[in-house]
Design a protein around this motif. Structure first.
Motif, PDB file in Angstrom:
ATOM      1  N   SER A   2       0.789  -1.213   0.000  1.00  0.00           N
ATOM      2  CA  SER A   2       0.000   0.000   0.000  1.00  0.00           C
ATOM      3  C   SER A   2       0.825   1.269   0.000  1.00  0.00           C
ATOM      4  O   SER A   2       0.265   2.347  -0.093  1.00  0.00           O
ATOM      5  N   MET A   3       2.136   1.168   0.152  1.00  0.00           N
ATOM      6  CA  MET A   3       2.958   2.363   0.275  1.00  0.00           C
ATOM      7  C   MET A   3       3.803   2.484  -0.984  1.00  0.00           C
ATOM      8  O   MET A   3       4.634   1.633  -1.276  1.00  0.00           O
ATOM      9  N   HIS A  30      -3.526   8.589   2.044  1.00  0.00           N
ATOM     10  CA  HIS A  30      -2.639   9.328   2.948  1.00  0.00           C
ATOM     11  C   HIS A  30      -1.316   9.616   2.227  1.00  0.00           C
ATOM     12  O   HIS A  30      -0.977   8.965   1.230  1.00  0.00           O
ATOM     13  N   ILE A 174      -0.012   6.402   0.351  1.00  0.00           N
ATOM     14  CA  ILE A 174      -0.452   5.227   1.094  1.00  0.00           C
ATOM     15  C   ILE A 174      -1.909   4.964   0.777  1.00  0.00           C
ATOM     16  O   ILE A 174      -2.759   5.857   0.921  1.00  0.00           O
ATOM     17  N   ALA A 175      -2.182   3.748   0.354  1.00  0.00           N
ATOM     18  CA  ALA A 175      -3.548   3.359   0.000  1.00  0.00           C
ATOM     19  C   ALA A 175      -4.246   2.731   1.201  1.00  0.00           C
ATOM     20  O   ALA A 175      -3.632   2.461   2.229  1.00  0.00           O
ATOM     21  N   VAL A 176      -5.530   2.516   1.049  1.00  0.00           N
ATOM     22  CA  VAL A 176      -6.309   1.838   2.075  1.00  0.00           C
ATOM     23  C   VAL A 176      -6.945   0.608   1.439  1.00  0.00           C
ATOM     24  O   VAL A 176      -6.693   0.294   0.280  1.00  0.00           O
ATOM     25  N   SER A 177      -7.772  -0.085   2.216  1.00  0.00           N
ATOM     26  CA  SER A 177      -8.347  -1.335   1.757  1.00  0.00           C
ATOM     27  C   SER A 177      -9.788  -1.148   1.306  1.00  0.00           C
ATOM     28  O   SER A 177     -10.492  -0.252   1.781  1.00  0.00           O
ATOM     29  N   ASN A 178     -10.231  -1.991   0.385  1.00  0.00           N
ATOM     30  CA  ASN A 178     -11.639  -2.033   0.019  1.00  0.00           C
ATOM     31  C   ASN A 178     -12.442  -2.938   0.956  1.00  0.00           C
ATOM     32  O   ASN A 178     -13.658  -2.829   1.039  1.00  0.00           O
ATOM     33  N   ALA A 179     -11.797  -3.871   1.610  1.00  0.00           N
ATOM     34  CA  ALA A 179     -12.493  -4.756   2.537  1.00  0.00           C
ATOM     35  C   ALA A 179     -12.700  -4.026   3.865  1.00  0.00           C
ATOM     36  O   ALA A 179     -11.893  -3.171   4.244  1.00  0.00           O
TER      37      ALA A 179
END
Lengths: 182, 441
Positions: A2-3, A30, A174-179
């Protein structure tokens, strides 16, 4: 994973007065700035620095607070009211121990969220291997950028001085999750 | 890449809510990193962010902190077992600058180990002032321990008031393994109709280190607007009634790429009413149905019961969310017995359950059972109290009772448990007394 690295100065080979990251992609959630730096301020052993968003120098759009310690003293400060910058952690200056660089990790959450002002959290500091403890500093820093606009650019400035060769500034998304885990 | 940081779950509140819970945290990472952008709805005082691991609210938490507030010297505190939860950085409340949320990071190494769980927390909350109000602004660094040796599989976050709309929490897994290739395609299994929901089962075919799947997804682009993700089998996919899906395939995904199962399944859902569980009620005591699936819209409970004693057989019915909070009911009911009608009402914190209609007992005809149907609407909606409608009774060929009641359960939490308890001890219930729960999409 994610980074993801967005932009970097690379290891500077000469002095650089200001770092400007423009056209920051909006597909992350982020941002994180990682600074490995030393300034050329000659009057002290420490160097101040600041972060500005979207070339927005509006006085009053930034403020911050710091909790710091230097091995013998500690304190809290308020900074940046009506300033046009977020005051980021200290780094070594010209009078600091040679070849010593400071470390900063600056997190900006929800940088594209138009429902929120942008809250900044930073940790940073350096050690001077010096019994004169006023020459070194660690701290936790907070700041706010009072705009609901998405952040599209970041300017990192060493308070009118310059980075010296060997410094480096990296920007990560920085990404996040879809779940959801519900 | 210099850092392997995998987002596992993210929740963003679309409305104020009393808590955020993450379940089924996968155990395949080394550490956890949690990022919180939070705010409280507290209007007049301060508020704190709490967290509980594995629903463990015992005295198993302690922490040390260094905190700083403008105009005050930094302070250091040790906290021990505070409110049986993890440490509490302060959250911006409604007295803080509008639109501002905290910036909090919690790091938990070795979260799946058989040792006590140490953690670090760095948290800031801001305020446009050089002085502190309600512990804002705050700069905080803390280290703590959760003394349980169980792996962390769930985390619940909450505060004294409610977590405000737009509060976001993400859990990341940190691993020492870098993916070098995309994961092997999974094998699709049976697609089960859950009443407006398709449960798409699959078998993972991970190739091992370096090619592990970060998550799984189902995506039929001919009908679905976006993929639906899950960490483990099955993937729960909302479907439209009567619509045929011909391409329900499961993909295994990681940062390198994705591979999709062969032989996509075809599926059509014809009903929006699915059985969740059917239970035999105990002759006495309390029955709790937990872990109610959260992907339906409404719930319906059907009870068929008869008492074993000579007197009236009554039971109490209540709902519960994840915070174990105790909430009050408000209700009104109308009861008829064939010759007269009576009305009842009540409410407040002291009413912690809804009394069910009277069922037949040994005073009534042998083998005569009473029924009760309870509808709970919008049971996962975090912006509503839970409205309940109940209809029940029995007829004994000359006598009987019919009752209709409405009530609300005063909690914004999604309903995760249903609790049934007998109201009159030592009266017990006859064999074949059952309770069935249905999900309605």
């Amino acid at each position: 994973m994610s980074m993801f690295p967005i932009a970097t100065t690379g290891t500077m080979t000469g002095s650089l007065g200001q770092v400007f990251f423009n056209n920051i992609p909006s597909n992350f959630t982020h941002l994180q700035l990682r600074v490995y730096g030393r300034g050329n301020l000659s009057t002290t052993a420490w160097q101040t620095s600041g972060v500005q968003f979207n070339l927005d120098g509006t006085g009053g759009n930034y403020n911050g607070h710091e909790m710091w310690a230097n091995g013998s003293n500690q304190g809290t400060t308020s900074a940046g009211f009506f300033n046009a910058w977020f005051n980021s952690p200290y780094m070594p200056g010209n009078n600091s121990l040679a070849n010593t660089f400071g470390i900063q990790i600056i997190d900006i959450l929800d940088y594209t969220n138009t429902n929120k002002f942008k809250t900044i959290r930073a940790i940073g500091g350096f050690d001077d291997n010096n019994t004169s403890t006023t020459n070194q500093r660690i701290g936790v820093y907070s700041g706010q950028y009072r705009s609901t606009n998405a952040i599209t650019s970041i300017t990192y400035n060493v308070a009118g001085n310059t980075f010296i060769a060997g410094s480096r500034v990296d920007l990560y998304g920085i990404a996040v999750s879809n779940a959801t885990g519900v | 890449m210099s850092v392997f940081l995998q987002p596992i779950y993210t929740q963003t509140l679309n409305a104020n809510a009393s808590s955020i819970t993450f379940n089924n945290i996968p155990q395949g990472f080394t550490d956890l990193k949690i990022v919180v952008s939070g705010r409280s709805t507290e209007a007049t005082l301060w508020d704190n962010l709490f967290w509980v691991f594995n629903s463990n609210t015992g005295n198993n938490y302690s922490a040390n902190q260094a905190s700083g507030y403008p105009t005050n010297a930094p302070s250091a505190d040790r906290l021990f077992g505070h409110i049986n939860s993890g440490f509490y950085p302060h959250l911006p409340t409604t007295s803080a600058t509008a639109n501002l949320f905290s910036n909090t990071e919690i790091y938990i190494p070795n979260y799946s180990s058989g040792k006590a769980k140490s953690w670090l927390c760095t948290s800031v909350s801001e305020r446009n002032a050089s002085t502190t109000t309600n512990y804002t602004p705050e700069l905080l660094q803390a280290a703590g321990v959760f003394t349980s040796t169980s792996p962390i599989t769930s985390i619940t976050f909450y505060c004294y008031a409610q977590l405000a709309q737009y509060t976001t929490i993400t859990i990341y897994g940190v691993s020492t393994v870098y993916d070098t290739g995309s994961p092997t395609a999974p094998t699709i299994g049976t697609v089960t109709d859950l009443g407006g929901i398709a449960s798409v089962a699959f078998t993972a075919n991970d190739s091992g280190q370096g090619r592990t799947a970060d998550n799984y997804s189902v995506y039929d682009p001919t009908i679905m607007s976006a993929p639906v993700y899950a960490q483990t089998s099955p993937v729960i996919v909302p479907v439209s009634l009567g619509v045929t899906y011909n391409n329900l395939a499961v993909s295994a995904n990681n940062a390198i790429g994705s591979n999709t199962s062969a032989n996509p399944a075809g599926f059509t859902s014809f009903n929006n009413y699915a059985a969740i569980a059917s239970l035999t009620l105990p002759s006495a005591g309390v029955l709790t149905l937990s872990n109610i699936p959260q992907y339906y819209r409404h719930l319906q409970v059907r009870i068929v019961a008869r008492g074993n004693g000579a007197g009236a057989a009554t039971g109490n019915f209540t709902l519960s969310g994840n915070s174990s909070g105790v909430y009050g009911w408000g209700y009104h009911s109308m009861r008829g017995n064939g010759s007269s009608v009576s009305a009842f009402n009540g409410g407040g914190a002291g009413y912690q359950s809804l009394q069910l209609p009277v069922f037949p007992s040994t005073s009534q005809t042998t083998n005569n059972f009473g029924i009760c149907v309870i509808d709970i609407l919008d049971y996962t909606d975090t912006a509503k109290f839970k409205t309940v409608r109940m209809f029940g009774g029995y007829d004994d060929n000359g006598s009987g009772v019919t009752e209709i009641a409405g009530g609300y359960f005063g909690s914004f939490e999604p309903v995760t448990s249903i609790i049934f308890a007998w109201a009159n001890s030592p009266f017990t219930y006859a064999t074949n007394t059952t309770m069935s729960i249905y999900g309605i999409s």
